[in-house]
Design an enzyme around this catalytic site. Structure first.
Site, short mmCIF file in Angstrom:
data_model
loop_
_atom_site.label_atom_id
_atom_site.label_comp_id
_atom_site.label_asym_id
_atom_site.label_seq_id
_atom_site.Cartn_x
_atom_site.Cartn_y
_atom_site.Cartn_z
N CYS A 84 7.09 7.10 0.66
CA CYS A 84 7.13 8.32 1.46
C CYS A 84 8.49 8.44 2.17
O CYS A 84 9.50 8.64 1.52
CB CYS A 84 5.96 8.36 2.44
SG CYS A 84 5.66 9.99 3.16
N HIS A 181 1.23 7.37 -0.87
CA HIS A 181 0.94 6.11 -0.21
C HIS A 181 0.05 5.23 -1.09
O HIS A 181 -1.17 5.43 -1.15
CB HIS A 181 0.24 6.35 1.14
CG HIS A 181 1.15 6.90 2.18
ND1 HIS A 181 1.93 6.10 2.99
CD2 HIS A 181 1.43 8.19 2.54
CE1 HIS A 181 2.64 6.86 3.81
NE2 HIS A 181 2.36 8.13 3.56
N GLU A 183 -0.81 2.23 -0.52
CA GLU A 183 -1.57 1.26 0.27
C GLU A 183 -2.94 1.77 0.71
O GLU A 183 -3.79 0.98 1.13
CB GLU A 183 -0.76 0.82 1.50
CG GLU A 183 -0.53 1.88 2.55
CD GLU A 183 0.71 2.73 2.32
OE1 GLU A 183 1.32 3.16 3.32
OE2 GLU A 183 1.06 2.97 1.15
#
Length: 525
Positions: A84, A181, A183
């Site tokens: 990002c 993202h 994660e």
């Protein structure tokens, strides 16, 4: 063996997901730490990472005061992965172009189409797009800026639905970036993407495992402490209990535990720990009753941060007094864990604020010749629990709900009084007892009652009742960095509420907290 010889450094730009990212990396068996974006070259060399991940963040590279990547990072010759904001700032600093968009911002679940082959993404996809026939990913995005031109020698390997850059790569320099993202669980192949970067590109081996962690902590403690004496602040919580058992394995009877009863504890819980320690742990524990001392110090104090500071100060005073009575103590051990360090704003991005102070971060300063020992400082709560199980702690103790260091003081809004603590203990006992009876306790990460310093009208028989209000709090979480309020049934809440108002005569009303973290914290104070 050293369990952290292979390691990933996360440069933190203030993302709310940074700690989640660290956990995801460790779940792959590779050690990770986060650091500020303005870390020095010597600090990076000392950490000696196999690769670097640039976190997301709330900033725009277009703004002059936004954080940036130190130039020496690109000269290290190791793989770098920007997420990002991390991708945007990497692109910007290497000569690419980043622009702010208004109508085409993306927040939430969306799709990315894979355009070209890359070792970074080959064979990782969710489905084949019916229109284009290309591989595609379901991802989570949260951004207002986009990379409109990638730097020289970079290739666009994925785009979003607006045909904007969603993934880029420089294969020769092992530099990669994604706008989404990986994660978060909403990015379905996020774990696979992280694993590809960490194991295939950075060539990290999976050595961050519980058995290895225990061996390393034991050996490091032996080397550090030698023949010195150690004193441990023992609360009976899983963090201090695991610390005690690790010290016992490392240095035998060279340490002693000090348990301070400050009147702010959930005593019925500690009785179980005390019995377990007496029967199984062979620990030397000094028990000190200091209830009145703490209550006196808290008279007239309403601010939660001041309450934490006062409790920490009095703990320090009591410990220092006791340590002076012990012979040749050189070390003070604490059960500090990584989330304590994070929330205290230590060793994190300078763009983050302190969420709340922790009484066990930073140590005691009144005795100049004593050193601080924090064996589990770099571990997350779930890692501490896994170590506890490996050390023989029963499951129901290892997975007992967390209890805050300041105790009931931060579950009583405003001034703390003994009578409030007594009420809260009785209410909390009912709540936890019912959770266990309905087999809900192990499904919930943390549950407790909060004393609200306000009266509410109720009816008891034919009598008007004007008594205290209690809030119930229950959350579900993986890492305690984010949490969602637990969906407890109306029937269950009704049963608990009825028991409380009928069995605890000082209470007339019970409410249930439906706030998630963020924006709220798990504890009320």
């Amino acid at each position: 063996m050293k369990c952290n010889n292979h390691r990933i450094l996360v440069i933190d730009f203030g993302s709310q997901y940074t700690q989640l990212l660290l956990r995801r990396i460790r779940e792959l068996g590779v050690y990770s730490e986060s650091c500020s974006w303005n870390i020095s070259k010597s600090q990076v060399y000392a950490f000696n990472p196999n690769g670097i991940i640039l976190s997301g963040g709330p900033y725009s590279v277009i703004d002059n005061d936004s954080p940036y990547i130190p130039e020496f990072v690109f000269q290290l010759g190791i793989p770098i992965f920007g997420i990002c904001y991390g991708m945007q700032i990497m692109s910007f600093q290497l000569g690419g172009r980043v622009e702010r968009v208004i109508a085409q911002r993306e927040f939430g679940c969306t799709q990315v189409t894979i355009l070209s082959k890359s070792v970074f993404i080959n064979d990782i996809y969710d489905y084949v797009d019916d229109v284009t026939g290309r591989f595609a990913l379901d991802v989570w995005m949260s951004h207002g800026d986009v990379v409109t031109t990638v730097p020289k020698d970079f290739t666009v390997i994925g785009v979003n639905k607006y045909r904007q850059v969603a993934m880029m790569a420089n294969e020769d320099r092992h530099l990669y970036g994604v706008q989404f993202h990986p994660e978060v669980t909403h990015t379905k192949k996020g774990k696979s993407i992280l694993e590809r970067f960490i194991t295939c590109i950075c060539r990290c081996k999976s050595s961050w495992k519980i058995a290895n962690i225990i061996d390393d902590i034991v050996m490091d403690t032996r080397v550090k402490v030698g023949n010195d004496k150690v004193v441990l602040g023992f609360s009976g919580g899983i963090d201090s209990l695991v610390t005690a058992l690790l010290l016992r394995r490392a240095i035998g009877h060279q340490f002693i535990c000090i348990y301070i009863d400050n009147g702010l504890l959930s005593n019925y819980e500690f009785d179980r720990i005390k019995n377990f320690c007496a029967l199984n742990c062979n620990l030397d524990i000094i028990y000190l009753s200091q209830e009145q001392r703490f209550f006196n110090a808290l008279i007239g104090v309403n601010d939660p941060e001041k309450k934490r500071k006062i409790i920490g100060r009095v703990f320090t005073e009591v410990f220092e007094e006791q340590i002076r009575n012990l012979v040749a103590v050189k070390w003070l051990a604490q059960g500090t864990i990584y989330s304590d360090v994070i929330e205290s704003g230590v060793s994190l991005s300078s763009f983050k604020n302190v969420i709340k102070s922790h009484h066990n971060v930073g140590g005691f300063c009144g005795i100049t010749d004593i050193q601080l020992l924090e064996p589990i400082r770099n571990l997350f709560k779930d890692e501490v629990r896994s170590i506890g199980l490996d050390l023989g702690i029963p499951y129901d103790i290892a997975y007992r709900h967390p209890f805050p260091g300041p105790g009931l003081a931060i579950r009583i809004l405003g001034e703390v009084k003994k009578e409030y603590c007594d009420i809260l203990r009785r209410v909390d006992f009912i709540f936890i007892e019912e959770l266990k009876r309905e087999h809900l306790y192990s499904k919930i990460s943390q549950a407790f009652a909060v004393f609200l310093p306000t009266h509410s009208v109720g009816i008891q028989g034919d009598q008007r009742k004007y008594k205290w209000v209690i809030a119930l709090r229950a959350v579900e979480t993986i890492d305690f960095m984010t949490a969602h309020w637990a969906y407890l049934s109306y029937d269950f809440l009704n049963k608990v509420s009825n028991r409380i108002v009928n069995e605890v005569e000082e209470v007339s009303r019970v409410v249930y907290d439906i706030s998630s973290k963020p924006p709220a914290t798990i504890e009320w104070e």
